[in-house]
Write a protein that holds these residues in place. Structure first.
Motif, PDB file in Angstrom:
ATOM      1  N   ILE A  32     -30.693 -44.671 -58.674  1.00 24.00           N
ATOM      2  CA  ILE A  32     -31.797 -45.178 -59.483  1.00 24.00           C
ATOM      3  C   ILE A  32     -33.085 -44.458 -59.136  1.00 24.00           C
ATOM      4  CG2 ILE A  32     -33.190 -47.218 -60.011  1.00 24.00           C
ATOM      5  CD1 ILE A  32     -30.691 -48.912 -59.416  1.00 24.00           C
ATOM      6  N   TRP A  33     -33.337 -44.250 -57.830  1.00 21.52           N
ATOM      7  CA  TRP A  33     -34.618 -43.696 -57.394  1.00 21.52           C
ATOM      8  C   TRP A  33     -34.806 -42.226 -57.737  1.00 21.52           C
ATOM      9  CZ3 TRP A  33     -31.525 -46.679 -54.099  1.00 21.52           C
ATOM     10  CH2 TRP A  33     -30.542 -45.980 -53.390  1.00 21.52           C
ATOM     11  N   THR A  34     -33.718 -41.510 -58.022  1.00 22.80           N
ATOM     12  CA  THR A  34     -33.859 -40.109 -58.429  1.00 22.80           C
ATOM     13  C   THR A  34     -33.769 -39.940 -59.941  1.00 22.80           C
ATOM     14  OG1 THR A  34     -31.483 -39.735 -58.090  1.00 22.80           O
ATOM     15  CG2 THR A  34     -32.966 -39.219 -56.253  1.00 22.80           C
ATOM     16  N   HIS A  35     -33.451 -41.013 -60.647  1.00 23.02           N
ATOM     17  CA  HIS A  35     -33.339 -40.955 -62.108  1.00 23.02           C
ATOM     18  C   HIS A  35     -34.031 -42.170 -62.726  1.00 23.02           C
ATOM     19  CE1 HIS A  35     -29.959 -38.500 -60.616  1.00 23.02           C
ATOM     20  NE2 HIS A  35     -30.129 -37.791 -61.712  1.00 23.02           N
ATOM     21  N   PHE A  36     -35.180 -42.537 -62.161  1.00 23.71           N
ATOM     22  CA  PHE A  36     -35.889 -43.723 -62.633  1.00 23.71           C
ATOM     23  C   PHE A  36     -36.747 -43.350 -63.845  1.00 23.71           C
ATOM     24  CE2 PHE A  36     -39.057 -47.222 -62.336  1.00 23.71           C
ATOM     25  CZ  PHE A  36     -38.160 -48.277 -62.381  1.00 23.71           C
ATOM     26  N   THR A  37     -36.057 -43.109 -64.941  1.00 29.89           N
ATOM     27  CA  THR A  37     -36.721 -42.692 -66.164  1.00 29.89           C
ATOM     28  C   THR A  37     -35.838 -43.031 -67.354  1.00 29.89           C
ATOM     29  OG1 THR A  37     -37.691 -40.792 -67.316  1.00 29.89           O
ATOM     30  CG2 THR A  37     -35.685 -40.393 -66.058  1.00 29.89           C
ATOM     31  N   ASN A  38     -36.388 -42.955 -68.535  1.00 28.57           N
ATOM     32  CA  ASN A  38     -35.617 -43.193 -69.753  1.00 28.57           C
ATOM     33  C   ASN A  38     -34.819 -41.933 -70.074  1.00 28.57           C
ATOM     34  OD1 ASN A  38     -34.581 -43.787 -72.257  1.00 28.57           O
ATOM     35  ND2 ASN A  38     -36.546 -44.230 -73.220  1.00 28.57           N
ATOM     36  N   MET A  39     -33.503 -42.010 -69.962  1.00 34.78           N
ATOM     37  CA  MET A  39     -32.637 -40.854 -70.162  1.00 34.78           C
ATOM     38  C   MET A  39     -31.887 -40.909 -71.490  1.00 34.78           C
ATOM     39  SD  MET A  39     -31.134 -40.579 -66.277  1.00 34.78           S
ATOM     40  CE  MET A  39     -30.560 -38.904 -66.499  1.00 34.78           C
ATOM     41  N   HIS A  40     -32.272 -41.817 -72.369  1.00 34.94           N
ATOM     42  CA  HIS A  40     -31.563 -41.957 -73.638  1.00 34.94           C
ATOM     43  C   HIS A  40     -31.682 -40.683 -74.460  1.00 34.94           C
ATOM     44  CE1 HIS A  40     -30.148 -43.604 -77.437  1.00 34.94           C
ATOM     45  NE2 HIS A  40     -29.778 -44.699 -76.802  1.00 34.94           N
ATOM     46  N   PRO A  41     -30.553 -40.116 -74.917  1.00 26.86           N
ATOM     47  CA  PRO A  41     -30.585 -38.853 -75.676  1.00 26.86           C
ATOM     48  C   PRO A  41     -31.442 -38.918 -76.924  1.00 26.86           C
ATOM     49  CG  PRO A  41     -28.342 -39.404 -75.044  1.00 26.86           C
ATOM     50  CD  PRO A  41     -29.176 -40.593 -74.715  1.00 26.86           C
ATOM     51  N   ALA A  42     -31.475 -40.097 -77.566  1.00 32.09           N
ATOM     52  CA  ALA A  42     -32.268 -40.240 -78.791  1.00 32.09           C
ATOM     53  C   ALA A  42     -33.684 -40.709 -78.510  1.00 32.09           C
ATOM     54  CB  ALA A  42     -31.577 -41.213 -79.747  1.00 32.09           C
ATOM     55  N   GLY A  43     -33.990 -40.921 -77.230  1.00 33.86           N
ATOM     56  CA  GLY A  43     -35.332 -41.345 -76.855  1.00 33.86           C
ATOM     57  C   GLY A  43     -35.653 -42.786 -77.179  1.00 33.86           C
ATOM     58  N   LYS A  44     -34.641 -43.626 -77.384  1.00 29.75           N
ATOM     59  CA  LYS A  44     -34.906 -45.041 -77.658  1.00 29.75           C
ATOM     60  C   LYS A  44     -35.586 -45.674 -76.456  1.00 29.75           C
ATOM     61  CE  LYS A  44     -31.438 -46.285 -81.098  1.00 29.75           C
ATOM     62  NZ  LYS A  44     -30.335 -47.226 -81.444  1.00 29.75           N
ATOM     63  N   ALA A  73     -25.629 -47.376 -70.415  1.00 33.68           N
ATOM     64  CA  ALA A  73     -25.647 -46.209 -69.536  1.00 33.68           C
ATOM     65  C   ALA A  73     -26.371 -45.027 -70.170  1.00 33.68           C
ATOM     66  CB  ALA A  73     -24.219 -45.809 -69.157  1.00 33.68           C
ATOM     67  N   LEU A  74     -26.558 -45.051 -71.480  1.00 27.52           N
ATOM     68  CA  LEU A  74     -27.310 -43.986 -72.142  1.00 27.52           C
ATOM     69  C   LEU A  74     -28.744 -43.912 -71.623  1.00 27.52           C
ATOM     70  CD1 LEU A  74     -26.059 -44.413 -75.827  1.00 27.52           C
ATOM     71  CD2 LEU A  74     -25.629 -42.448 -74.347  1.00 27.52           C
ATOM     72  N   TRP A  75     -29.261 -45.037 -71.146  1.00 26.76           N
ATOM     73  CA  TRP A  75     -30.617 -45.043 -70.575  1.00 26.76           C
ATOM     74  C   TRP A  75     -30.633 -44.562 -69.124  1.00 26.76           C
ATOM     75  CZ3 TRP A  75     -29.552 -48.668 -74.433  1.00 26.76           C
ATOM     76  CH2 TRP A  75     -30.465 -48.729 -75.493  1.00 26.76           C
ATOM     77  N   GLY A  76     -29.456 -44.337 -68.541  1.00 24.56           N
ATOM     78  CA  GLY A  76     -29.378 -43.882 -67.164  1.00 24.56           C
ATOM     79  C   GLY A  76     -29.178 -45.037 -66.202  1.00 24.56           C
ATOM     80  N   PRO A  77     -29.208 -44.752 -64.890  1.00 22.71           N
ATOM     81  CA  PRO A  77     -28.932 -45.793 -63.891  1.00 22.71           C
ATOM     82  C   PRO A  77     -29.972 -46.908 -63.822  1.00 22.71           C
ATOM     83  CG  PRO A  77     -29.652 -43.761 -62.831  1.00 22.71           C
ATOM     84  CD  PRO A  77     -29.413 -43.434 -64.274  1.00 22.71           C
ATOM     85  N   VAL A  78     -31.073 -46.787 -64.569  1.00 24.07           N
ATOM     86  CA  VAL A  78     -32.034 -47.890 -64.629  1.00 24.07           C
ATOM     87  C   VAL A  78     -31.372 -49.152 -65.176  1.00 24.07           C
ATOM     88  CG1 VAL A  78     -32.862 -47.322 -66.947  1.00 24.07           C
ATOM     89  CG2 VAL A  78     -34.380 -48.507 -65.352  1.00 24.07           C
ATOM     90  N   VAL A  79     -30.269 -48.967 -65.938  1.00 27.53           N
ATOM     91  CA  VAL A  79     -29.546 -50.113 -66.487  1.00 27.53           C
ATOM     92  C   VAL A  79     -28.947 -50.970 -65.382  1.00 27.53           C
ATOM     93  CG1 VAL A  79     -27.262 -49.020 -66.736  1.00 27.53           C
ATOM     94  CG2 VAL A  79     -27.960 -50.801 -68.333  1.00 27.53           C
ATOM     95  N   PHE A  80     -28.697 -50.384 -64.193  1.00 22.14           N
ATOM     96  CA  PHE A  80     -28.162 -51.161 -63.068  1.00 22.14           C
ATOM     97  C   PHE A  80     -29.093 -52.319 -62.713  1.00 22.14           C
ATOM     98  CE2 PHE A  80     -25.967 -47.141 -61.096  1.00 22.14           C
ATOM     99  CZ  PHE A  80     -25.156 -47.068 -62.209  1.00 22.14           C
ATOM    100  N   LEU A  81     -30.391 -52.063 -62.814  1.00 20.84           N
ATOM    101  CA  LEU A  81     -31.380 -53.091 -62.442  1.00 20.84           C
ATOM    102  C   LEU A  81     -31.330 -54.269 -63.404  1.00 20.84           C
ATOM    103  CD1 LEU A  81     -34.442 -50.812 -61.557  1.00 20.84           C
ATOM    104  CD2 LEU A  81     -32.816 -51.903 -59.979  1.00 20.84           C
ATOM    105  N   TRP A  82     -31.203 -53.973 -64.703  1.00 18.34           N
ATOM    106  CA  TRP A  82     -31.143 -55.054 -65.688  1.00 18.34           C
ATOM    107  C   TRP A  82     -29.875 -55.881 -65.509  1.00 18.34           C
ATOM    108  CZ3 TRP A  82     -32.671 -58.827 -68.179  1.00 18.34           C
ATOM    109  CH2 TRP A  82     -32.094 -59.317 -69.349  1.00 18.34           C
ATOM    110  N   ILE A  83     -28.748 -55.215 -65.293  1.00 17.26           N
ATOM    111  CA  ILE A  83     -27.494 -55.931 -65.089  1.00 17.26           C
ATOM    112  C   ILE A  83     -27.582 -56.827 -63.855  1.00 17.26           C
ATOM    113  CG2 ILE A  83     -25.055 -55.654 -64.482  1.00 17.26           C
ATOM    114  CD1 ILE A  83     -25.049 -53.118 -66.235  1.00 17.26           C
ATOM    115  N   THR A  84     -28.139 -56.304 -62.774  1.00 16.19           N
ATOM    116  CA  THR A  84     -28.190 -57.046 -61.512  1.00 16.19           C
ATOM    117  C   THR A  84     -29.145 -58.227 -61.579  1.00 16.19           C
ATOM    118  OG1 THR A  84     -27.688 -55.024 -60.267  1.00 16.19           O
ATOM    119  CG2 THR A  84     -28.652 -56.855 -59.043  1.00 16.19           C
TER     120      THR A  84
END
Length: 479
Positions: A221-233, A73-84
């Motif tokens: 996902i569509w409003t936060h489709f970006t890398n949101m990791h605090p450390a920028g990983k 979840a640190l990467w944001g809701p884009v992780v939903f796509l990988w899980i699904t």
């Protein structure tokens, strides 16, 4: 919230649609299963389908789809796509074929199965990989619950011996010692299905708590489709390694043979193996949603989630349960996240025993010979349990996904030999090869090279693996 619901619907639909495609590709039949034919009363024991499903879910889940998903979840809701999509097209396929290929080969451990289809060199590689991975998993699933128990007792004001994580670690390891060698239907078959239900109820409680609390909003996902990791990983391939359980996990292939030895019919495989993976995907999706919604989003995810994760699995899980279910629901939730990893840990050591038994041809009917393998395994587990937990988890993550890669290539070779659609496994095998190899070259605990080097090298190696497989399919098969 809408994207979460869409992903949830896709996961459920994937079980009925793509799961059926996978089953039809394998084509289960009415042949006699190892549980019926061998039935030794220890590891080969017929169990009903509903028990097989719940035990399989409990074995493969543990803390993986909970803590791993929250880290994702640190990467944001884009992780939903990988899980699904990871669950539907990779994880479910991986789990189904690892279980069914074991069933077709007398319930053999995954290392032996890989040897049958990829040769003796890969068999020996897999033997080492499997045992190392299983010991790490068993240890991780002992240290985590021990810390969580201490957290709970500390919050209740308990001090002294019972507030010492070292004491609880040894208690859990002692339980592992017993559960590893006794008959599978004595403890696992009797009470683990109840714990599997607890795991499901706990996840339901978390998502209901999120939906009913106006302060929590699952980001789209569509409003936060970006890398949101605090450390920028980077998302590639760190997110795909971090979120293993709940998307695809090589550890599952070490657990599937346990239930492959207990199936009455091959046709139970769709529900038991693919179904349990989808259920785990749903659990992971819920916990990822919790990580994304409870901890507010600013420019990237706030350091709130990062800070709570830095305090360890115990603190993170406890925090989510308190915030979503309060004092009433947290008791059930805590039981779930204490018991579930322990029950995955003991089956990890049990699987390690079976891998060693298959490797060195040690008959497991007699208790003395089972103890001969259990004692050194638990001794190594006790040693690993005192190493730096963060380091053990990082090495586990890469080893885990590399194992998944090898198992998918094994399934591809099986399908080729059977003249069936091998692309159903070769495509995710290529993808996981790229994930695993890229991570190996760029992760700090591995080679630590820059992404400019790691990305192309990882992708090229994945293409090479695919090329080797395609070349193998062009050779005439031996009669």
């Amino acid at each position: 919230m809408i994207s979460f619901i869409i992903c949830l619907a896709l996961l459920i639909g994937g079980y009925f649609v793509y799961g059926k495609v996978v089953e039809n590709t394998f084509a289960p039949d009415d042949r006699e299963t190892p549980a019926v034919r061998i039935n030794d009363g220890v590891d080969y024991v017929v169990m009903p389908q509903w028990k097989l499903f719940l035990v399989q879910l409990l074995n493969i889940a543990g803390l993986g789809p909970i803590f791993g998903a929250m880290q994702g979840a640190l990467w944001g809701p884009v992780v939903f796509l990988w899980i699904t999509f990871g669950t539907i097209f990779a994880g479910g396929v991986h789990d189904y074929f690892s279980g069914m290929l074991s069933e077709r080969n007398d319930g053999a451990s995954i290392s032996e199965v890989c040897g049958i289809y990829l040769g003796n060199v890969m068999k020996n590689v897999m033997r080492v990989f499997s045992v190392v991975l299983l010991v790490m998993v068993g240890t991780v699933f002992a240290v985590g619950p021990a810390g969580l128990i201490v957290t709970l007792l500390g919050n209740k004001g308990v001090t002294g011996v019972l507030a010492n994580p070292e004491v609880w670690l040894w208690i859990i390891l002692a339980y592992y010692f017993v559960a590893t060698f006794i008959s599978i239907d004595k403890i696992i078959g009797r009470i683990y299905p109840l714990f599997g239900i607890c795991l499901i109820v706990m996840a339901v409680g978390v998502i209901v708590g999120i939906f009913t609390n106006p302060n929590y909003t699952i980001p789209e996902i569509w409003t936060h489709f970006t890398n949101m990791h605090p450390a920028g990983k980077p998302i590639w391939s760190f997110m795909f390694i971090t979120v293993a359980c709940g998307a695809i996990s090589g550890f599952h292939s070490t657990q599937s043979p346990l239930m492959a030895r207990c199936m009455k019919s091959e046709k139970q495989g769709h529900f038991v193996f693919y179904g349990a993976m989808v259920a785990e995907g749903v659990i992971a999706l819920i916990w990822a949603a919790a990580g994304c919604s409870i901890y507010k989003i600013t420019g990237g995810l706030s350091t709130g989630l990062n800070d709570i994760l830095a305090n360890g699995q115990s603190a993170a899980i406890y925090d989510v349960c308190i915030k979503t279910m309060g004092g009433v629901g947290v008791a059930l939730a805590m039981i779930g996240v204490i018991v579930c990893p322990i029950t995955s840990g003991d089956t990890a050591f049990r699987s390690a025993r079976l891998v060693l038994a298959d490797w060195f041809k040690v008959d497991q009917n007699k208790m003395q010979k089972r103890l001969m393998l259990c004692v050194p395994l638990l001794a190594v587990g006790a040693f690993v349990g005192h190493l730096d937990y963060a380091i053990v988890w990082r090495y586990f993550s890469w080893t885990n996904q590399t194992l998944a890669m090898i198992v998918l290539w094994t399934a591809s070779m099986y399908l080729f030999r059977e003249k069936k659609n091998y692309w159903i496994t070769a495509v995710p095998a290529t993808f996981m090869s790229a994930v695993s190899m890229t991570y190996f070259f760029c992760a700090e605990e591995c080679l630590g090279l820059s992404t400019k080097v790691a990305y192309p090298v990882g992708i090229i190696l994945a293409a090479v693996f695919l090329g080797i497989f395609i070349r193998a399919t062009k050779k005439p098969m031996k009669a």
